[in-house]
Scaffold this motif. Structure first.
Motif, PDB file in Angstrom:
ATOM      1  N   LEU A 354       6.105  -3.406  16.164  1.00 38.29           N
ATOM      2  CA  LEU A 354       5.970  -4.089  14.887  1.00 38.29           C
ATOM      3  C   LEU A 354       4.647  -4.855  14.822  1.00 38.29           C
ATOM      4  N   GLY A 355       4.302  -5.552  15.931  1.00 44.69           N
ATOM      5  CA  GLY A 355       3.025  -6.272  15.978  1.00 44.69           C
ATOM      6  C   GLY A 355       1.841  -5.339  15.877  1.00 44.69           C
ATOM      7  N   ALA A 356       1.935  -4.197  16.556  1.00 45.85           N
ATOM      8  CA  ALA A 356       0.853  -3.218  16.493  1.00 45.85           C
ATOM      9  C   ALA A 356       0.693  -2.679  15.073  1.00 45.85           C
ATOM     10  N   LEU A 357       1.834  -2.444  14.417  1.00 40.09           N
ATOM     11  CA  LEU A 357       1.771  -1.978  13.038  1.00 40.09           C
ATOM     12  C   LEU A 357       1.099  -3.008  12.139  1.00 40.09           C
ATOM     13  N   LYS A 358       1.448  -4.274  12.327  1.00 41.46           N
ATOM     14  CA  LYS A 358       0.817  -5.332  11.537  1.00 41.46           C
ATOM     15  C   LYS A 358      -0.682  -5.382  11.824  1.00 41.46           C
ATOM     16  N   GLY A 359      -1.032  -5.274  13.114  1.00 39.98           N
ATOM     17  CA  GLY A 359      -2.451  -5.302  13.480  1.00 39.98           C
ATOM     18  C   GLY A 359      -3.224  -4.160  12.880  1.00 39.98           C
ATOM     19  N   MET A 360      -2.682  -2.962  12.966  1.00 43.16           N
ATOM     20  CA  MET A 360      -3.381  -1.800  12.418  1.00 43.16           C
ATOM     21  C   MET A 360      -3.413  -1.821  10.892  1.00 43.16           C
ATOM     22  N   THR A 361      -2.396  -2.433  10.294  1.00 43.81           N
ATOM     23  CA  THR A 361      -2.392  -2.559   8.839  1.00 43.81           C
ATOM     24  C   THR A 361      -3.518  -3.471   8.376  1.00 43.81           C
ATOM     25  N   THR A 362      -3.729  -4.588   9.078  1.00 48.60           N
ATOM     26  CA  THR A 362      -4.829  -5.487   8.697  1.00 48.60           C
ATOM     27  C   THR A 362      -6.178  -4.845   8.978  1.00 48.60           C
ATOM     28  N   VAL A 363      -6.268  -4.027  10.014  1.00 46.77           N
ATOM     29  CA  VAL A 363      -7.518  -3.297  10.269  1.00 46.77           C
ATOM     30  C   VAL A 363      -7.840  -2.391   9.086  1.00 46.77           C
ATOM     31  N   LEU A 364      -6.829  -1.690   8.593  1.00 49.49           N
ATOM     32  CA  LEU A 364      -7.047  -0.811   7.440  1.00 49.49           C
ATOM     33  C   LEU A 364      -7.350  -1.621   6.182  1.00 49.49           C
ATOM     34  N   LEU A 365      -6.696  -2.769   6.050  1.00 45.55           N
ATOM     35  CA  LEU A 365      -6.894  -3.619   4.878  1.00 45.55           C
ATOM     36  C   LEU A 365      -8.319  -4.167   4.825  1.00 45.55           C
ATOM     37  N   VAL A 366      -8.763  -4.762   5.944  1.00 44.34           N
ATOM     38  CA  VAL A 366     -10.115  -5.310   5.996  1.00 44.34           C
ATOM     39  C   VAL A 366     -11.143  -4.181   5.972  1.00 44.34           C
ATOM     40  N   GLY A 367     -10.804  -3.069   6.612  1.00 48.67           N
ATOM     41  CA  GLY A 367     -11.699  -1.915   6.586  1.00 48.67           C
ATOM     42  C   GLY A 367     -11.928  -1.404   5.175  1.00 48.67           C
ATOM     43  N   ALA A 368     -10.859  -1.393   4.372  1.00 47.02           N
ATOM     44  CA  ALA A 368     -11.000  -0.942   2.982  1.00 47.02           C
ATOM     45  C   ALA A 368     -11.972  -1.830   2.218  1.00 47.02           C
ATOM     46  N   LEU A 369     -11.969  -3.146   2.518  1.00 47.99           N
ATOM     47  CA  LEU A 369     -12.918  -4.057   1.890  1.00 47.99           C
ATOM     48  C   LEU A 369     -14.342  -3.776   2.361  1.00 47.99           C
ATOM     49  N   GLY A 370     -14.541  -3.811   3.679  1.00 41.91           N
ATOM     50  CA  GLY A 370     -15.886  -3.677   4.231  1.00 41.91           C
ATOM     51  C   GLY A 370     -16.531  -2.338   3.952  1.00 41.91           C
ATOM     52  N   GLN A 371     -15.761  -1.264   4.107  1.00 39.15           N
ATOM     53  CA  GLN A 371     -16.315   0.069   3.899  1.00 39.15           C
ATOM     54  C   GLN A 371     -16.760   0.274   2.454  1.00 39.15           C
ATOM     55  N   ALA A 372     -15.983  -0.255   1.528  1.00 36.49           N
ATOM     56  CA  ALA A 372     -16.351  -0.111   0.123  1.00 36.49           C
ATOM     57  C   ALA A 372     -17.635  -0.868  -0.189  1.00 36.49           C
ATOM     58  N   ARG A 373     -17.862  -1.984   0.496  1.00 36.60           N
ATOM     59  CA  ARG A 373     -19.069  -2.765   0.237  1.00 36.60           C
ATOM     60  C   ARG A 373     -20.293  -2.088   0.832  1.00 36.60           C
ATOM     61  N   TYR A 374     -20.142  -1.466   1.995  1.00 34.01           N
ATOM     62  CA  TYR A 374     -21.213  -0.615   2.518  1.00 34.01           C
ATOM     63  C   TYR A 374     -21.571   0.456   1.487  1.00 34.01           C
ATOM     64  N   THR A 375     -20.545   1.155   1.041  1.00 32.85           N
ATOM     65  CA  THR A 375     -20.748   2.268   0.118  1.00 32.85           C
ATOM     66  C   THR A 375     -21.396   1.805  -1.176  1.00 32.85           C
ATOM     67  N   THR A 376     -20.978   0.629  -1.661  1.00 34.97           N
ATOM     68  CA  THR A 376     -21.541   0.077  -2.895  1.00 34.97           C
ATOM     69  C   THR A 376     -23.046  -0.113  -2.781  1.00 34.97           C
ATOM     70  N   HIS A 377     -23.480  -0.707  -1.677  1.00 36.86           N
ATOM     71  CA  HIS A 377     -24.909  -0.986  -1.535  1.00 36.86           C
ATOM     72  C   HIS A 377     -25.709   0.292  -1.288  1.00 36.86           C
ATOM     73  N   ILE A 378     -25.129   1.241  -0.576  1.00 35.34           N
ATOM     74  CA  ILE A 378     -25.787   2.533  -0.383  1.00 35.34           C
ATOM     75  C   ILE A 378     -25.975   3.219  -1.738  1.00 35.34           C
ATOM     76  N   ALA A 379     -24.971   3.080  -2.609  1.00 38.14           N
ATOM     77  CA  ALA A 379     -25.073   3.659  -3.949  1.00 38.14           C
ATOM     78  C   ALA A 379     -26.072   2.886  -4.814  1.00 38.14           C
ATOM     79  N   ARG A 380     -26.183   1.578  -4.598  1.00 34.28           N
ATOM     80  CA  ARG A 380     -27.187   0.802  -5.337  1.00 34.28           C
ATOM     81  C   ARG A 380     -28.588   1.334  -5.058  1.00 34.28           C
ATOM     82  N   ALA A 381     -28.808   1.799  -3.836  1.00 31.45           N
ATOM     83  CA  ALA A 381     -30.112   2.354  -3.462  1.00 31.45           C
ATOM     84  C   ALA A 381     -30.266   3.806  -3.897  1.00 31.45           C
ATOM     85  N   HIS A 382     -29.211   4.382  -4.515  1.00 36.42           N
ATOM     86  CA  HIS A 382     -29.213   5.761  -5.034  1.00 36.42           C
ATOM     87  C   HIS A 382     -29.252   6.795  -3.908  1.00 36.42           C
ATOM     88  N   MET A 383     -28.840   6.436  -2.703  1.00 37.01           N
ATOM     89  CA  MET A 383     -28.729   7.440  -1.646  1.00 37.01           C
ATOM     90  C   MET A 383     -27.463   8.272  -1.817  1.00 37.01           C
TER      91      MET A 383
END
Length: 588
Positions: A354-383
């Motif tokens: 259960l703890g591992a599931l919670k840990g991996m869920t937060t990894v995916l949750l925070v990852g969804a935030l961070g990855q989208a922000r990487y992608t946003t700025h890469i798109a701002r540069a038109h790459m």
């Protein structure tokens, strides 16, 4: 006013939910086949232009941000970043890869693998922190490298960032399924769909796709609400971690540590290169600097504080696992639950799962935030198409970028196994962190139009010596792990290159708020450790990495090169027009 006023009115009238050709390929080179053929005929000229071009702090912080049309909300504090640090890191590596690498490579010495990778990770954290404080934008390492090493280096890194993000989320989502089945007291693959393909058996994973979709949906709704949910889940996971450490040592059997080095030092570093994935989530925190209330204070506290504590936790958890169960008996798919079952605490495996599931869920949750922000700025540069840079006016989140990463991760998670994903991911992660250390040295010792040409030449030579000697050390370790003659050449060369920068080059830029200590030694050591860990990976990981890099280069030559070239020169024309209008206004 007319031109600017019309542009503002046009932006205000345009709805967020749109998908015209102009949103995906607005650049001049893609208006028709004739302009595209003309662009292709200038590949060499344009490549040279992009190779030597550089962005700057002001452009990344202010100008590129306007291309999202709406701003992300500044709603995060150091407290949020600290918990994001815990949420983005703990769960993916320690619960997933520790058992796999202890069983396959390091044995009980897996704790030393975490020490080695932790030292390398902390050196990279120093570099990320300085950049994030000085350049608080969503692009993270992509933006930093675009300023210091240019568009082409930034594109290669951008490709690896996207690869790391997509593959990383897919790997964690696959592991989530394994732990979920353990919680249900079933076999790890029992909820996957078995299919017979021409090249062998493939286990399809619809549950991994579902958890990725749920995490992305939460991240798209609100950054602050995602942070609050992360606090709760991570706090519960911390309780489980404390239980694992205390209960693990209370059932420890020192005899399980023998033999401590079943595969020698080579096994330690092979495992270290893989478990480095466990530290990879911290770079997501740097992408949130744009949404941080006070980056100069909050980023160092959040990044350095969380990663220091996490490094200690990782070592303690790895040691407790090795002392509970013989490394040959560790279950690579669900190591901790099975280890507790082996010492008579069958009920504990459900708590750990259960703890591992919670840990991996937060990894995916925070990852969804961070990855989208990487992608946003890469798109701002038109790459990639600028459509992915758009920020929703109400939520203040980049919905299109989040969807892009989630759909890509979901496809890979549905088909691929964890071991294939982890090895590919580690090469990409280590490469990015190595590039970040190089960029930090360039930032400190080179400023355009200020640094003398002879000093730039010296810097390039010293950097080449550092990189080449690090590659030599890694190659010699791979070919002759018990030898020493090669190290007598490569290590002094690394020391020579670093000393050369320290003694013969004056620093051209001093950090305004927070800086990496012991420059150039810490960044140079970061280059060496990341290259060394890359060399400890198996050849097939580099083959996959090479194939992905070739695909990236083909895309760059056919699309990215021309899009970025057009946007850069369009911006130059606008700036020249602005200066001309100002001059005419003064004369009038």
């Amino acid at each position: 006013m007319s031109c600017t006023g019309q542009q503002v009115d046009e932006l205000q009238q345009r709805t967020y939910w749109r998908w015209s050709k102009a949103d995906f390929l607005p650049e001049e080179s893609f208006q028709n086949w004739s302009t595209y053929r003309s662009a292709l005929s200038q590949i060499c000229f344009r490549f040279k232009d992009r190779l030597i071009s550089r962005s700057d702090d002001a452009n990344e912080i202010a100008e590129l941000r306007k291309r999202s049309e709406n701003d992300m909300k500044r709603c995060l504090s150091w407290w949020d970043l600290t918990w994001f640090g815990f949420g983005s890191v703990i769960g993916a590596g320690i619960f997933v890869l520790t058992g796999q690498e202890a069983h396959n490579h390091a044995g009980p010495a897996i704790v030393l693998s975490y020490v080695a990778s932790g030292i390398s990770a902390m050196l990279s954290v120093f570099c990320y922190t300085e950049f994030a404080v000085e350049i608080p934008v969503a692009g993270g390492s992509f933006a930093y490298l675009r300023i210091e090493l240019g568009d082409f280096a930034a594109f290669i890194t951008a490709g690896n960032i996207l690869l790391e993000s997509i593959v990383g989320s897919a790997a964690v989502a696959r592991a989530w399924t394994s732990y979920f089945t353990t919680l249900l007291n079933r076999e790890p693959n029992s909820l996957r769909i078995l299919t017979n393909m021409s090249k062998g058996i493939i286990l399809l994973d619809p549950i991994a796709v579902a958890i990725l979709s749920i995490s992305a949906t939460i991240a798209m709704i609100s950054t602050k609400k995602t942070s609050q949910l992360n606090w709760i889940a991570t706090a519960l996971n911390t309780v489980v971690i404390l239980f694992v450490i205390i209960a693990g040592f209370s059932h420890a059997n020192p005899s399980n540590l023998t033999p401590f080095l079943p595969k020698g030092a080579k096994g330690i570093f092979q495992a270290a290169a893989i478990v480095y994935f466990a530290y990879g989530g911290f770079d997501n925190i740097a992408t949130m600097a744009e949404e941080t209330k006070n980056p100069s204070r909050d980023v160092p506290l959040g990044l350095l504080g969380s990663m220091s504590i996490i490094s200690v936790i990782y070592c303690l958890m790895a040691l407790s696992l090795s002392m509970m169960q013989k490394y040959t008996e560790i279950d690579p798919n669900a190591a901790y639950p099975m280890a507790f079952q082996s010492v008579g605490m069958k009920w504990a495996k459900y708590l750990v799962a259960l703890g591992a599931l919670k840990g991996m869920t937060t990894v995916l949750l925070v990852g969804a935030l961070g990855q989208a922000r990487y992608t946003t700025h890469i798109a701002r540069a038109h790459m990639i198409p600028p459509w992915f840079a758009l920020v929703h006016p109400k939520t203040g989140t980049p919905i299109y970028a989040t969807l892009l990463m989630t759909i890509s991760s979901g496809i890979i998670a549905f088909f691929s196994s964890l071991d294939v994903l982890a090895s590919l991911l580690s090469v990409s992660t280590l490469f990015i962190f190595m590039m970040m250390a190089v960029a930090l040295l360039v930032r400190r010792y080179y400023v355009r139009d200020v640094t003398p040409g002879i000093n730039l030449l010296k810097l390039v030579i010293f950097l080449m010596i550092i990189i080449a000697s690090s590659m030599g050390t890694s190659a010699y370790w791979r070919l002759s792990p018990n030898g020493w003659v090669g190290y007598a050449v490569t290590i002094p060369l690394w020391f020579l290159g670093t000393t050369g920068i320290s003694l013969f080059l004056p620093q051209q830029r001093t950090p305004k708020f927070w800086g990496v200590p012991l420059v150039p030694w810490f960044p140079s050591l970061s280059i060496a450790t990341n290259i060394f860990l890359m060399g400890s990976l198996e050849p097939h990981a580099f083959i996959r990495f090479g194939i992905c890099t070739v695909v990236m280069l083909v895309y760059y030559i056919l699309v990215g090169l021309h899009a970025t070239y057009d946007m850069a020169h369009q911006q130059q024309k606008l700036e020249a027009l602005k200066v001309k209008n100002e001059d005419e206004g003064e004369k009038a």
